[in-house]
Design a protein around this motif. Structure first.
Motif, PDB file in Angstrom:
ATOM      1  N   ASP A  31       5.018   6.302  -0.736  1.00 22.75           N
ATOM      2  CA  ASP A  31       4.709   5.259   0.226  1.00 22.75           C
ATOM      3  C   ASP A  31       5.433   3.981  -0.184  1.00 22.75           C
ATOM      4  OD1 ASP A  31       3.596   3.256   1.833  1.00 22.75           O
ATOM      5  OD2 ASP A  31       1.633   4.257   1.890  1.00 22.75           O
ATOM      6  N   SER A  32       6.345   3.544   0.643  1.00 25.17           N
ATOM      7  CA  SER A  32       7.162   2.374   0.291  1.00 25.17           C
ATOM      8  C   SER A  32       6.343   1.086   0.266  1.00 25.17           C
ATOM      9  CB  SER A  32       8.332   2.219   1.260  1.00 25.17           C
ATOM     10  OG  SER A  32       7.860   2.128   2.586  1.00 25.17           O
ATOM     11  N   SER A  33       5.186   1.071   0.911  1.00 25.30           N
ATOM     12  CA  SER A  33       4.388  -0.158   0.963  1.00 25.30           C
ATOM     13  C   SER A  33       3.716  -0.453  -0.380  1.00 25.30           C
ATOM     14  CB  SER A  33       3.335  -0.068   2.055  1.00 25.30           C
ATOM     15  OG  SER A  33       2.360   0.894   1.742  1.00 25.30           O
ATOM     16  N   ASP A  34       3.401   0.591  -1.141  1.00 25.85           N
ATOM     17  CA  ASP A  34       2.786   0.378  -2.453  1.00 25.85           C
ATOM     18  C   ASP A  34       3.564   1.045  -3.589  1.00 25.85           C
ATOM     19  OD1 ASP A  34       0.008   2.771  -1.937  1.00 25.85           O
ATOM     20  OD2 ASP A  34       2.181   3.062  -2.100  1.00 25.85           O
TER      21      ASP A  34
END
Lengths: 113, 124
Positions: A31-34
């Motif tokens: 997950d690129s967001s975290d």
């Protein structure tokens, strides 16, 4: 849905040898967001329920010996047992929890030669 | 100590129904998503569904293999989750485990708590 594929299906080793189990996901579980990989490893000894070994691809669960380590990112992951012990004879499963429908690999059986 | 205990397994004829229970203790059950995972004899693990907590409207999700036949519910007052299985077929023969990411109601969480499982046999 994400498909998880493990290799090999089985592994026969001697006491003290290194075990390497691979897991490949059909799409990225990063997950690129975290910047976290949503990938876990479980151990299932004969006649027992599964037990969590590693979460987030590389974080050992409480009480898990440090001879177990997880690595990898994106679609390719590895579980390593540094020095095989008798109690490590088991089937090992990877699992993605990136998708709302989690999925397991088919399992890798680790036994003594 | 956090614990899950399944019950209700047994033998059932094809086409029949069975309801499994999963009693939880030692953690915040009402705030946790509850999952069911099964394992056919000599086979691997198959996730068969989950139910979220009250804060997420008890939302459920199932894989295609059981959707429409299996229903998960929960009773937070009894710290118990249920798996209602209808129109059972031989391929549903398995050990059924309940599991949880104890304390997490996230859609995206690992399973750090498992019961010992209950065996369901579908056979004529």
């Amino acid at each position: 849905d994400i498909v998880m594929t493990q290799s090999p299906d089985s592994l026969a080793l001697s006491l003290g040898e290194r075990a390497t189990i691979n897991c490949k996901s059909s799409q990225s579980v990063l997950d690129s967001s975290d910047n976290k990989n949503y990938l876990a490893w479980y151990q299932q000894r004969p006649g027992q329920p599964p037990k969590l070994l590693i979460s987030w691809a590389s974080t050992r669960a409480s009480g898990v010996p440090d001879r177990f380590s997880g690595s990898g990112s994106g679609t390719d992951f590895t579980l390593t047992i540094r020095s095989l012990q008798t109690e490590d004879v088991a089937i090992y499963y990877c699992q993605q929890y990136y998708n709302i429908r989690p999925a397991f690999g088919q399992g890798t059986k680790v036994e003594f030669k | 100590e956090a614990q899950l205990v399944e019950s209700g397994g047994g033998w059932v004829q094809p086409g029949g129904s069975l309801k499994l229970s999963c009693a939880a203790s030692g953690f915040s059950f009402s705030g946790s998503a509850m999952h069911w995972v099964r394992q056919a004899p000599g086979k691997g693990l198959e996730w068969i569904g989950r139910i979220r907590g009250k804060g997420n409207n008890y939302a459920t999700e199932y894989p295609a293999s059981v959707r429409g036949r299996f229903t998960i519910s929960r009773d937070d007052s009894k710290n118990t989750a249920y798996l209602q299985m209808n129109r059972l077929i031989a391929e549903d023969t398995a050990i059924y485990y309940c599991s949880s990411g104890s304390g997490s109601d996230s859609l995206y969480w690992y399973f750090d708590l498992w019961g010992r499982g209950t065996l369901v046999t579908v056979s004529s």
